[in-house]
Design a protein around this motif. Structure first.
Motif, PDB file in Angstrom:
ATOM      1  N   SER A   2     -11.638   6.812 -48.540  1.00 31.17           N
ATOM      2  CA  SER A   2     -12.005   6.133 -47.302  1.00 31.17           C
ATOM      3  C   SER A   2     -10.796   5.978 -46.390  1.00 31.17           C
ATOM      4  N   LYS A   4      -8.561   3.777 -44.324  1.00 30.98           N
ATOM      5  CA  LYS A   4      -8.240   2.349 -44.378  1.00 30.98           C
ATOM      6  C   LYS A   4      -7.879   1.835 -42.986  1.00 30.98           C
ATOM      7  N   THR A  19     -16.373  -5.620 -37.845  1.00 34.26           N
ATOM      8  CA  THR A  19     -16.481  -5.544 -39.304  1.00 34.26           C
ATOM      9  C   THR A  19     -17.777  -4.854 -39.707  1.00 34.26           C
ATOM     10  N   GLU A  23     -17.839  -1.204 -41.509  1.00 32.65           N
ATOM     11  CA  GLU A  23     -18.334  -1.173 -42.886  1.00 32.65           C
ATOM     12  C   GLU A  23     -19.591  -0.322 -43.032  1.00 32.65           C
ATOM     13  N   GLU A  24     -20.340  -0.156 -41.937  1.00 29.64           N
ATOM     14  CA  GLU A  24     -21.549   0.664 -41.989  1.00 29.64           C
ATOM     15  C   GLU A  24     -21.257   2.151 -41.800  1.00 29.64           C
ATOM     16  N   GLU A  25     -20.031   2.479 -41.416  1.00 36.34           N
ATOM     17  CA  GLU A  25     -19.677   3.876 -41.173  1.00 36.34           C
ATOM     18  C   GLU A  25     -19.190   4.521 -42.472  1.00 36.34           C
ATOM     19  N   PHE A  28     -15.282   4.865 -44.002  1.00 38.75           N
ATOM     20  CA  PHE A  28     -14.393   3.868 -43.415  1.00 38.75           C
ATOM     21  C   PHE A  28     -14.299   2.655 -44.340  1.00 38.75           C
ATOM     22  N   GLU A  29     -13.123   2.051 -44.401  1.00 40.70           N
ATOM     23  CA  GLU A  29     -12.936   0.824 -45.177  1.00 40.70           C
ATOM     24  C   GLU A  29     -12.078  -0.148 -44.371  1.00 40.70           C
ATOM     25  N   LEU A  30     -12.641  -1.301 -44.042  1.00 38.19           N
ATOM     26  CA  LEU A  30     -11.892  -2.326 -43.319  1.00 38.19           C
ATOM     27  C   LEU A  30     -11.107  -3.147 -44.335  1.00 38.19           C
ATOM     28  N   MET A  31      -9.785  -3.033 -44.284  1.00 34.76           N
ATOM     29  CA  MET A  31      -8.939  -3.725 -45.247  1.00 34.76           C
ATOM     30  C   MET A  31      -8.862  -5.221 -44.951  1.00 34.76           C
TER      31      MET A  31
END
Length: 211
Positions: A2, A4, A19, A23-25, A28-31
């Motif tokens: 993913s 970050k 957020t 997060e829905e994509e 992708f990862e939201l740290m």
């Protein structure tokens, strides 16, 4: 793996909406979604982001100052400004500080996902109205009879792709060369045009009708 992402914005509603969007994509990862950039140096070490989304007007450390601090520690980490401000001063200061892109919040839902992918491919994503202002900031190059740009056929083709908004990856595919070769040619273009960024190169190309 993913991508970050690290987000800085003091607006809670915006943090929550970004957020959800990130997060829905897939991929992708939201740290972390931080309300200020006071700990930006430590955050880089803790979260090791691949892209940073940065607001400008925040309490404590200002967004432009945060970009400068990031650049002192990492010269290549993509930082996309995500802000309500579209005035020349804020745009100019952010770009001079080392911002990689500039997206207006009112277009964030439509543009952020593609902007993240674009910046990781070597692009400089900007909301259209911002891009036009950036072009207007670059002074017209005064040509002298002694100056000879002498762009090669390949360099001219790549410059045209930059004008068309292509990322490094797209240029590599179009020209059937590696991304490293694209970078080599673009460095030569910068040297010959006496510029330091894709934005300046595009502005020079348009104003002096080089392509």
């Amino acid at each position: 793996m993913s991508i970050k992402i690290l987000l800085y914005d003091d607006n809670e509603a915006l943090r929550n909406s970004m957020t959800l969007l990130i997060e829905e994509e897939p991929g992708f990862e939201l740290m972390a979604a931080m309300p200020n950039a006071d700990t930006v140096e430590a955050d880089l070490a803790t979260f090791r982001p691949e892209v940073v989304l940065m607001d400008i007007d925040m309490p404590g450390v200002h967004g432009v100052e945060a970009v400068k601090r990031i650049r002192l520690r990492n010269g290549s980490l993509p930082v996309i400004m995500l802000t309500v401000f579209d005035d020349n001063e804020n745009i100019f200061n952010a770009i001079c500080a080392g911002a990689s892109g500039y997206i207006l919040k009112r277009y964030a839902a439509q543009e952020v996902v593609s902007a993240i992918r674009d910046v990781l491919s070597g692009g400089a994503p900007m909301t259209g109205s911002v891009a036009r202002k950036v072009l207007g900031m670059v002074p017209v190059a005064k040509s002298t009879g002694q100056e000879k740009l002498d762009l090669s056929v390949k360099e001219t083709a790549i410059l045209q792709h930059l004008v068309n908004g292509y990322s490094y990856k797209m240029i590599a595919t179009q020209e059937k060369i590696s991304i490293d070769t694209v970078r080599f040619h673009i460095k030569k273009i910068y040297d010959k045009l006496h510029v330091h960024s894709a934005t300046e190169a595009v502005s020079r190309a348009i104003r002096d009708r080089l392509v």
